[in-house]
Write an enzyme that holds these catalytic residues in place. Structure first.
Site, mmCIF file in Angstrom:
data_model
loop_
_atom_site.group_PDB
_atom_site.id
_atom_site.type_symbol
_atom_site.label_atom_id
_atom_site.label_comp_id
_atom_site.label_asym_id
_atom_site.label_seq_id
_atom_site.Cartn_x
_atom_site.Cartn_y
_atom_site.Cartn_z
ATOM 1 N N ASP A 76 -91.658 -47.556 -57.130
ATOM 2 C CA ASP A 76 -90.731 -47.067 -56.460
ATOM 3 C C ASP A 76 -90.988 -45.824 -55.364
ATOM 4 O O ASP A 76 -92.122 -45.995 -54.661
ATOM 5 C CB ASP A 76 -90.834 -45.592 -57.498
ATOM 6 C CG ASP A 76 -89.141 -44.835 -57.637
ATOM 7 O OD1 ASP A 76 -88.299 -43.717 -56.245
ATOM 8 O OD2 ASP A 76 -89.200 -44.464 -58.729
ATOM 9 N N HIS B 137 -76.011 -48.711 -60.347
ATOM 10 C CA HIS B 137 -75.029 -47.842 -60.241
ATOM 11 C C HIS B 137 -75.114 -46.392 -59.195
ATOM 12 O O HIS B 137 -74.018 -46.787 -58.565
ATOM 13 C CB HIS B 137 -74.701 -47.148 -61.775
ATOM 14 C CG HIS B 137 -75.326 -46.137 -61.931
ATOM 15 N ND1 HIS B 137 -75.353 -45.605 -62.749
ATOM 16 C CD2 HIS B 137 -76.624 -45.578 -61.833
ATOM 17 C CE1 HIS B 137 -76.228 -44.501 -63.137
ATOM 18 N NE2 HIS B 137 -77.103 -44.699 -61.995
ATOM 19 N N GLY C 98 -92.951 -47.742 -52.366
ATOM 20 C CA GLY C 98 -93.105 -48.914 -51.436
ATOM 21 C C GLY C 98 -90.745 -48.788 -51.237
ATOM 22 O O GLY C 98 -90.492 -47.988 -52.272
ATOM 23 N N ASP C 99 -90.646 -49.666 -51.212
ATOM 24 C CA ASP C 99 -89.152 -49.360 -51.238
ATOM 25 C C ASP C 99 -88.760 -50.471 -51.638
ATOM 26 O O ASP C 99 -88.728 -52.139 -50.454
ATOM 27 C CB ASP C 99 -88.963 -49.368 -49.506
ATOM 28 C CG ASP C 99 -86.963 -49.065 -49.282
ATOM 29 O OD1 ASP C 99 -86.642 -49.220 -50.411
ATOM 30 O OD2 ASP C 99 -86.692 -48.843 -48.358
#
Length: 333
Positions: free
Chosen positions: A191, A237, A217-218
Site C-alpha cells: 500500500d 470499485h 508503493g503505488d
C-alpha cells in the site's frame, strides 16, 4: 415515503452517538441521563432527547427507571467490539463524505464527481492534506474488511497459493486473517507509504512477521513480482474502468505463470428490485459515483474488465453476507 424522507435524521442521530462514544460509555451496563451527560460532556436535557431517538431506533433500550442500555444493534458502535462500526459511522455520516452527498444532483446532471466539485480535489489528495480525516477513513475501511465473512477467508479458492500480495491492503486485516487461516501461505502487504506502516505494526502484533512483509508503493506504477496470488479487496470499485485496468495490468505483469488473481468486491444485480440486497448495492454504487468516480460492477462487468487486462474469469463465489470472491486466471501472453 415519509419514513424514507426522514432517513437522514436517523443517520445524523447515529453519527452523533458515534462521535459522543455513547456505546463505549454504556459498555459496562445501563446508566441514567445525568451520568451519561457527565461522561460525554453534554447538556443533559438535550442528550436525553437524543437518547430517546436512539431508543426509538433500537440502538438503545430505556428501562422503567429512565436508564439506558445498549442493544445488540447499539453494541456495534462500541469502539472495542469485534467488528465495531463506530469508525465507519463517524466517517460515512459526517465530514466530507456527508457533505459530498449534498452534491448528488450535480453529479447526476453533469456526470462529474461530486466530491471533486465541492472540494476542488479528489478524495485521495484531500485525505493526504487532512491527516486526521485520512486516518479515520483508514480505520473505517479496516473495520469493514474485518467484517468480511469467515467463509470467504476459509474458501477452497485459496488452496495451493504459496505467496500472496494484498494490493491496497491497508492495515493488513485481510492478510492477517488469510495467513492465520492458511498456515503455509506467505504474504506481502502492499500500500501507499502513509498507510503501510499501520499494516506493518498489525502484522507484528499478530506474530506473523516471519511469514509476511510490508512494502510501500503505488499500484498504478508497479507491484512486487513473483507471487502466485494477488488479492484486491474492495479496491477496484474506487476507480473507473480505465484506472482499474491499470492496476489489473500491473497485477498481470507481476503474477507468476499459473498464478491467480482474487478480487473481493460487491456484485451488482442484473436487475434491481426493492430487496435489501439490491438497495445496499445501489447505494454503494452511488457512493462511488459521488466520492471517487468509481463504480460497483456486475459479474459481467468484472468479466469484461478482467479480460481487458489479460485475465480470464474463473470461479465466482457469492457470499450471502457481503462481497463476492472473483478469481482471475492469467491468459497466455
Amino acid at each position: 415515503m415519509l419514513r424514507l424522507i426522514a432517513g437522514f435524521r436517523a443517520s445524523r442521530v447515529i453519527h452523533v452517538a458515534a462521535r459522543l462514544r455513547l456505546a463505549d460509555a454504556l459498555r459496562d451496563g445501563p446508566r441514567d441521563v445525568q451520568a451519561l451527560a457527565e461522561i460525554t460532556a453534554t447538556h443533559a436535557p438535550s442528550l436525553e432527547r437524543l437518547l430517546h431517538a436512539l431508543a426509538s431506533l433500537g440502538v438503545l433500550a430505556e428501562d422503567r427507571d429512565g436508564r439506558f442500555a445498549l442493544t445488540d444493534l447499539g453494541a456495534t458502535l462500541d469502539g472495542d467490539a469485534q467488528g465495531s462500526l463506530r469508525a465507519w459511522a463517524e466517517f460515512a455520516l459526517g465530514g466530507e463524505h456527508y457533505a459530498a452527498w449534498g452534491e448528488l444532483e450535480h453529479g447526476v446532471r453533469h456526470g462529474e464527481v461530486a466530491f471533486d466539485r465541492l472540494y476542488g480535489t479528489d478524495v485521495w489528495e484531500y485525505r493526504r492534506r487532512h491527516a486526521q480525516r485520512g486516518a479515520l477513513f483508514n480505520q473505517a475501511m479496516a473495520a469493514l474488511v474485518r467484517r468480511v465473512d469467515p467463509a470467504l477467508i476459509a474458501s477452497e479458492a485459496w488452496a495451493g497459493v504459496r505467496s500472496i500480495v494484498d494490493v491496497g491492503g491497508g492495515d493488513g486485516s485481510l492478510l492477517v486473517a488469510l495467513l492465520r487461516e492458511h498456515p503455509t501461505m506467505h504474504g506481502v502487504l502492499f500500500d501507499l507509504a502513509d498507510v503501510v506502516d499501520d499494516g506493518r505494526a498489525r502484522i507484528d502484533d499478530a506474530g506473523l512477521a516471519a511469514r509476511c512483509t510490508a512494502v510501500a508503493g503505488d499500484a498504478f506504477e508497479s507491484l512486487p513480482g513473483g507471487a502466485d496470488g494477488y488479492v484486491l479487496c474492495q479496491v477496484l470499485h474506487d476507480w473507473s474502468d480505465e484506472r482499474a485496468g491499470v492496476i489489473l495490468r500491473n497485477c498481470r505483469r507481476a503474477i507468476t505463470p499459473g498464478g491467480r488473481l482474487f478480487v473481493i468486491e460487491r456484485l451488482l444485480p442484473e436487475r434491481f428490485d426493492a430487496s435489501p440486497a439490491a438497495r445496499s448495492a445501489a447505494m454503494a454504487d452511488l457512493t462511488m459515483m459521488v466520492m471517487t468516480g468509481g463504480r460497483e460492477r456486475t459479474a459481467e462487468g468484472f468479466r469484461v474488465l478482467l479480460a481487458s487486462a489479460g485475465f480470464r474469469m474463473g470461479r465466482v463465489e457469492r457470499i450471502a453476507s457481503g462481497p463476492a470472491l472473483i478469481e482471475g486466471l492469467p491468459e497466455a501472453s
